[in-house]
Motif scaffolding. Structure first.
Motif, short mmCIF file in Angstrom:
data_model
loop_
_atom_site.label_atom_id
_atom_site.label_comp_id
_atom_site.label_asym_id
_atom_site.label_seq_id
_atom_site.Cartn_x
_atom_site.Cartn_y
_atom_site.Cartn_z
N ASP A 8 -6.53 -8.44 6.92
CA ASP A 8 -5.95 -8.52 5.36
C ASP A 8 -4.43 -8.06 5.70
O ASP A 8 -3.77 -6.73 6.16
CB ASP A 8 -6.39 -7.65 4.58
N THR A 9 -3.12 -8.78 5.77
CA THR A 9 -2.02 -8.77 5.51
C THR A 9 -1.40 -7.41 4.80
O THR A 9 -0.67 -7.25 5.29
CB THR A 9 -1.50 -9.88 6.57
N HIS A 10 -1.70 -7.23 3.13
CA HIS A 10 -0.81 -6.59 3.18
C HIS A 10 -2.03 -5.83 2.00
O HIS A 10 -2.69 -6.44 1.16
CB HIS A 10 -0.10 -7.61 2.27
N SER A 11 -1.93 -4.21 1.84
CA SER A 11 -2.72 -3.78 1.19
C SER A 11 -2.44 -2.45 0.97
O SER A 11 -1.87 -1.38 1.41
CB SER A 11 -4.72 -4.22 2.01
N HIS A 12 -3.26 -1.96 0.02
CA HIS A 12 -2.55 -0.27 -0.15
C HIS A 12 -3.82 0.92 -0.73
O HIS A 12 -4.24 1.50 -1.14
CB HIS A 12 -1.93 -0.13 -1.41
N ILE A 13 -5.11 -0.05 0.48
CA ILE A 13 -5.86 1.02 0.30
C ILE A 13 -6.58 2.36 0.73
O ILE A 13 -7.38 2.97 0.60
CB ILE A 13 -7.57 0.10 0.98
N HIS A 14 -5.33 3.07 1.29
CA HIS A 14 -4.92 4.33 1.70
C HIS A 14 -4.01 5.12 0.34
O HIS A 14 -4.18 6.58 0.73
CB HIS A 14 -3.77 4.48 2.50
N GLY A 15 -4.26 4.70 -0.36
CA GLY A 15 -4.07 5.43 -1.81
C GLY A 15 -5.19 5.94 -2.67
O GLY A 15 -6.29 5.71 -2.14
N ASN A 210 1.77 -21.69 7.94
CA ASN A 210 2.74 -20.92 7.13
C ASN A 210 1.80 -19.92 6.53
O ASN A 210 2.92 -18.77 5.50
CB ASN A 210 3.59 -22.26 6.76
N LEU A 211 0.77 -19.65 6.19
CA LEU A 211 -0.09 -19.27 5.33
C LEU A 211 -0.18 -17.94 6.14
O LEU A 211 -1.50 -17.63 6.81
CB LEU A 211 -0.60 -19.49 4.02
N VAL A 212 -0.48 -16.45 5.20
CA VAL A 212 -0.95 -15.37 5.90
C VAL A 212 -2.53 -15.34 4.77
O VAL A 212 -2.07 -14.80 3.26
CB VAL A 212 -0.39 -14.32 6.45
N LEU A 213 -3.35 -14.37 5.13
CA LEU A 213 -4.23 -13.95 3.58
C LEU A 213 -3.41 -12.17 3.46
O LEU A 213 -3.32 -11.64 4.78
CB LEU A 213 -5.77 -13.78 4.03
N GLU A 214 -3.39 -12.31 3.18
CA GLU A 214 -3.47 -10.46 1.75
C GLU A 214 -4.16 -10.32 0.46
O GLU A 214 -4.73 -11.17 -0.46
CB GLU A 214 -1.80 -10.70 1.61
N THR A 215 -4.44 -9.10 0.12
CA THR A 215 -5.39 -8.67 -0.83
C THR A 215 -4.28 -8.05 -2.56
O THR A 215 -4.47 -8.13 -3.11
CB THR A 215 -6.55 -7.75 -0.83
N ASP A 216 -3.53 -7.66 -1.38
CA ASP A 216 -2.10 -6.71 -2.51
C ASP A 216 -3.69 -5.38 -2.91
O ASP A 216 -3.06 -4.69 -4.15
CB ASP A 216 -2.04 -7.08 -3.00
N ALA A 217 -4.45 -5.20 -2.27
CA ALA A 217 -5.27 -4.39 -3.08
C ALA A 217 -4.69 -2.96 -3.83
O ALA A 217 -3.89 -2.03 -2.26
CB ALA A 217 -6.24 -3.73 -2.13
N PRO A 218 -4.85 -2.29 -4.63
CA PRO A 218 -5.83 -2.65 -5.56
C PRO A 218 -5.68 -3.28 -6.13
O PRO A 218 -6.37 -3.69 -7.48
CB PRO A 218 -5.90 -1.11 -6.04
N TYR A 219 -4.39 -4.47 -6.72
CA TYR A 219 -3.93 -4.90 -7.41
C TYR A 219 -4.73 -6.22 -7.28
O TYR A 219 -5.00 -6.94 -6.39
CB TYR A 219 -2.07 -5.07 -7.18
N MET A 220 -4.38 -7.28 -7.96
CA MET A 220 -4.81 -8.74 -7.73
C MET A 220 -6.03 -9.56 -7.70
O MET A 220 -5.90 -9.80 -6.29
CB MET A 220 -3.49 -9.52 -7.04
N ALA A 221 -6.98 -8.68 -7.76
CA ALA A 221 -8.10 -9.14 -7.92
C ALA A 221 -8.68 -10.40 -8.11
O ALA A 221 -7.96 -10.92 -8.86
CB ALA A 221 -9.38 -8.15 -7.87
N PRO A 222 -9.51 -11.12 -7.26
CA PRO A 222 -9.56 -12.74 -7.14
C PRO A 222 -10.77 -12.91 -8.36
O PRO A 222 -11.64 -11.56 -8.39
CB PRO A 222 -9.84 -13.22 -5.95
N VAL A 223 -10.57 -14.21 -9.08
CA VAL A 223 -11.51 -14.54 -9.66
C VAL A 223 -12.71 -14.16 -9.13
O VAL A 223 -12.65 -14.43 -7.74
CB VAL A 223 -10.94 -15.64 -10.48
N PRO A 224 -14.05 -13.16 -8.91
CA PRO A 224 -14.80 -13.03 -10.48
C PRO A 224 -14.40 -11.65 -10.57
O PRO A 224 -14.81 -11.52 -11.45
CB PRO A 224 -15.98 -13.64 -10.42
N TYR A 225 -13.23 -10.92 -10.19
CA TYR A 225 -13.17 -9.96 -10.05
C TYR A 225 -12.17 -9.50 -10.38
O TYR A 225 -11.27 -8.12 -11.02
CB TYR A 225 -13.49 -9.05 -8.42
N ARG A 226 -11.48 -10.61 -11.27
CA ARG A 226 -9.90 -10.30 -12.03
C ARG A 226 -10.62 -9.11 -12.96
O ARG A 226 -10.49 -9.14 -13.93
CB ARG A 226 -9.53 -11.24 -12.14
#
Length: 275
Positions: A8-15, A210-226
């Motif tokens: 997960d290359t981008h997360s804010h779960i320390h928040g 050229n692609l990496v995975l990320e969540t941007d958690a807690p934002y941008m949850a994927p379907v089915p958790y949108r």
């Protein structure tokens, strides 16, 4: 990396959204095969919080230190020096500078101020030998012009990407320009949204290398958790959608995006911290 693991290359779960159940969130991530999580600071104080989480879980977490465009009005030499100190004091733990960039949706800071903070952080990244993490919202034309102006006269080092445009929402053409400049694209939950047609086209037309995975958690949850709180374990839904769009198997997506993340953040020459 193993074809069953992800980064997960981008997360804010320390928040604060994770205070109540952080151990469970981390356990679910590990069970889902997420091997590393990159915690992204939005200002120096937030970076300190991310570093504390990383020290308590050194095998799982790495950190990005920077100033979000929402907070660009705070940019000055003091903030710059504090970010530099954090980088110097945490070699190998802080893996990039950011998230920096432009946000014309909210315009919490004047656009010229956002640009100044963006340039200052690109300069800091150049000095320290780290890649950059870019936040861009409704500002892709200006963002791409700034990247071209800052990096365009230098040939990209294909072995060491210059950074990542996180939560990529630009056009296919802008994506191709970013790749040509030496940047990767961060793909997260938006790729599972039915109406995200341009994101889907980007995934189809831009090479998986050229692609990496990320969540941007807690934002941008994927379907089915949108609409719910996002977390790293949900990356499996992003992988499934990318695999579907590119007509490849999920193991290939996990393996290639993890290798890309290692190339972006971890397999880099030592930082040069001398001015």
């Amino acid at each position: 990396m193993d074809s069953e693991t992800m980064i997960d290359t981008h997360s804010h779960i320390h928040g604060p959204q994770y205070v109540e159940d952080f151990p469970e969130v981390l356990d679910r991530a590990r069970q889902a095969g997420v091997e590393r999580i990159v915690l992204v600071g939005v200002n120096p104080d937030d970076t300190d919080r991310a570093l504390q989480v990383a020290r308590e879980n050194p095998d799982a977490f790495y950190v990005v230190a920077g100033l979000h465009p929402h907070e660009a009005k705070a940019w000055d030499n003091g903030v710059r020096d504090r970010l530099r100190d954090q980088i110097e004091q945490n070699p190998g733990r802080i893996v990039a500078v950011g998230e920096m960039g432009l946000d014309y949706h909210y315009d919490f800071a004047p656009r010229d101020v956002q640009k100044s903070a963006f340039i200052g952080q690109m300069e800091l990244a150049r000095e320290t030998g780290l890649p950059i993490v870019i936040h861009c919202r409704e500002a892709y034309d200006d963002c791409m012009e700034m990247l071209k102006e800052f990096y365009g006269t230098e040939a990209p080092d294909l072995a060491h990407p210059r950074g990542v445009l996180h939560c990529y929402f630009g056009t296919v053409e802008q994506a191709a320009q970013a790749v040509e400049l030496g940047f990767m694209l961060g793909i997260g939950g938006s790729c599972t949204f039915k109406k995200a047609d341009e994101v889907h086209r980007v995934i189809v037309e831009i090479g998986l290398e050229n692609l990496v995975l990320e969540t941007d958690a807690p934002y941008m949850a994927p379907v089915p958790y949108r609409g719910k709180r996002n977390e790293s374990s949900y990356l499996s839904h992003v992988v499934a959608r990318i695999a579907e769009l590119k007509s490849v198997d999920e193991k290939t997506v996990r393996k290639m995006t993890s290798d890309n993340a290692l190339q972006l953040y971890f397999n880099r020459p030592p930082a040069n911290l001398t001015l």
